[in-house]
Design a protein around this motif. Sequence first.
Motif, short mmCIF file in Angstrom:
data_model
loop_
_atom_site.label_atom_id
_atom_site.label_comp_id
_atom_site.label_asym_id
_atom_site.label_seq_id
_atom_site.Cartn_x
_atom_site.Cartn_y
_atom_site.Cartn_z
N THR A 101 0.92 -1.19 0.10
CA THR A 101 -0.06 -0.08 0.13
C THR A 101 0.88 1.21 -0.01
O THR A 101 0.48 2.12 -0.47
CB THR A 101 -0.94 0.26 1.30
OG1 THR A 101 -0.40 0.12 2.42
CG2 THR A 101 -1.98 -1.21 1.24
N THR A 149 -4.39 4.76 -5.96
CA THR A 149 -5.96 4.31 -5.80
C THR A 149 -6.08 3.04 -6.46
O THR A 149 -6.36 2.12 -5.96
CB THR A 149 -7.05 5.27 -6.32
OG1 THR A 149 -6.71 6.62 -5.63
CG2 THR A 149 -8.15 4.69 -6.18
N ARG A 150 -5.39 2.83 -7.61
CA ARG A 150 -5.52 1.56 -8.40
C ARG A 150 -4.56 0.76 -7.62
O ARG A 150 -5.01 -0.53 -7.66
CB ARG A 150 -4.82 1.86 -9.79
CG ARG A 150 -4.67 0.73 -10.45
CD ARG A 150 -6.07 -0.02 -10.59
NE ARG A 150 -5.84 -1.36 -11.46
CZ ARG A 150 -6.50 -2.61 -11.33
NH1 ARG A 150 -7.65 -2.62 -10.39
NH2 ARG A 150 -6.45 -3.33 -12.20
N GLU A 202 -6.71 -0.79 -4.62
CA GLU A 202 -7.36 -1.76 -5.32
C GLU A 202 -6.81 -3.10 -5.52
O GLU A 202 -7.50 -4.27 -5.05
CB GLU A 202 -8.11 -1.26 -6.44
CG GLU A 202 -9.19 0.07 -6.41
CD GLU A 202 -9.48 0.70 -7.47
OE1 GLU A 202 -9.08 0.34 -8.41
OE2 GLU A 202 -10.64 1.51 -7.44
N GLN A 203 -5.75 -3.20 -5.95
CA GLN A 203 -5.09 -4.20 -6.35
C GLN A 203 -4.80 -5.01 -4.99
O GLN A 203 -4.82 -6.37 -4.98
CB GLN A 203 -3.85 -3.99 -7.07
CG GLN A 203 -3.81 -3.47 -8.61
CD GLN A 203 -2.23 -3.38 -9.13
OE1 GLN A 203 -1.99 -2.48 -9.14
NE2 GLN A 203 -1.96 -4.26 -9.76
N ALA A 248 -6.18 -4.58 -2.10
CA ALA A 248 -7.50 -5.26 -1.48
C ALA A 248 -7.92 -6.76 -2.30
O ALA A 248 -8.48 -7.61 -1.59
CB ALA A 248 -8.48 -4.11 -1.73
N ALA A 249 -7.60 -6.79 -3.51
CA ALA A 249 -8.23 -7.72 -4.15
C ALA A 249 -7.24 -8.84 -4.21
O ALA A 249 -7.54 -10.24 -3.89
CB ALA A 249 -8.34 -7.63 -5.87
N ASP A 307 -8.21 -10.26 -0.57
CA ASP A 307 -9.60 -11.09 -0.61
C ASP A 307 -9.35 -12.41 -1.06
O ASP A 307 -9.91 -13.26 -0.83
CB ASP A 307 -10.52 -10.20 -1.62
CG ASP A 307 -11.92 -10.67 -1.53
OD1 ASP A 307 -12.39 -10.92 -0.29
OD2 ASP A 307 -12.46 -10.99 -2.39
N LEU A 346 -11.62 5.86 1.61
CA LEU A 346 -11.30 4.97 0.60
C LEU A 346 -11.11 3.60 1.23
O LEU A 346 -11.25 2.49 0.48
CB LEU A 346 -10.23 5.76 -0.11
CG LEU A 346 -9.61 4.75 -1.12
CD1 LEU A 346 -10.68 4.26 -2.37
CD2 LEU A 346 -8.43 5.15 -2.03
N GLU A 401 -14.25 1.53 2.04
CA GLU A 401 -14.84 1.08 0.58
C GLU A 401 -14.40 -0.36 0.13
O GLU A 401 -15.08 -0.92 -0.44
CB GLU A 401 -15.02 2.32 -0.28
CG GLU A 401 -15.54 3.40 -0.02
CD GLU A 401 -15.52 4.48 -1.12
OE1 GLU A 401 -14.70 4.38 -2.10
OE2 GLU A 401 -16.08 5.59 -1.02
N LEU A 402 -12.91 -0.40 0.45
CA LEU A 402 -12.32 -1.52 -0.40
C LEU A 402 -12.31 -2.59 0.93
O LEU A 402 -11.85 -3.76 0.33
CB LEU A 402 -10.92 -1.20 -0.76
CG LEU A 402 -10.84 -0.02 -1.85
CD1 LEU A 402 -9.39 0.28 -2.42
CD2 LEU A 402 -11.78 -0.85 -2.90
#
Length: 238
Positions: A96, A104-105, A108-109, A111-112, A115, A142, A145-146
């Motif tokens: 991070t 931001t992208r 997101e990576q 967070a994925a 997961d 943010l 949200e993720l």
Amino acid sequence: TLLQTPNQILQWEFQTLPASKPSLPLRMLKYWVRLKEKYDCPIEQVVIFLKSTRSEKVYTNQLVDTNTSHRYRVIRLWEQDPEQFLANPALLPFATLAFSESPTRLLEQVAAAVDRIEEPLAFTNISACTQLLAGLRFHQRLITELFPEEVMQESVIYQKIIQKGHKLGLLEGKLEGRQEEGYSIVRRLITRRFGSVSDQLLEGIQKLSVAQLEELSEALLDFETVTDIAVWLASHQQ
């Protein structure tokens, strides 16, 4: 963080920002000397700066003073390739803070990737650590949200932070008493070692924090004169 193997010690020093007292280079030298005395084996020291800054201090990797020179390694996370962190679930929290033209992208990576962790305990703890470090760079909205908030609350990391928060309220009430007790102990040590000292010196000592009083009580073992106390005090009141 200290990792000892049969033939080497690896010391990791994590810093959000380069502010340090005493200076970080001097601290690293002090750590090296203590570790060398105790274990007498090769020591590798690495300082990892977590939060992006323009300070020149994050580019300092050595102490040079008169005839003394000590070097250590420095890693600035915001300059590192995120792929090396994304490839290892245990390192996802550091991803991070890595380099990205689109932060931001990148989040997101991360967070994925979090997961996709199947083991429940590893998932909750790595998710919590990722959110904590992401807070150094991203807005809380943010992150929320993720990352599911309930996952954070289930983590043992999160629970430990909450427990510390509760204890802090109790400790604040005891802090003043600890400071007075620490001052009393240091004063008795000084009197036993050097006899009476000036009121001005005692007043300076009385203003020290609990941590500084503990540090001074250890340092007194190496002092030979009252002047040593005055010099130490002056260096810790700047």
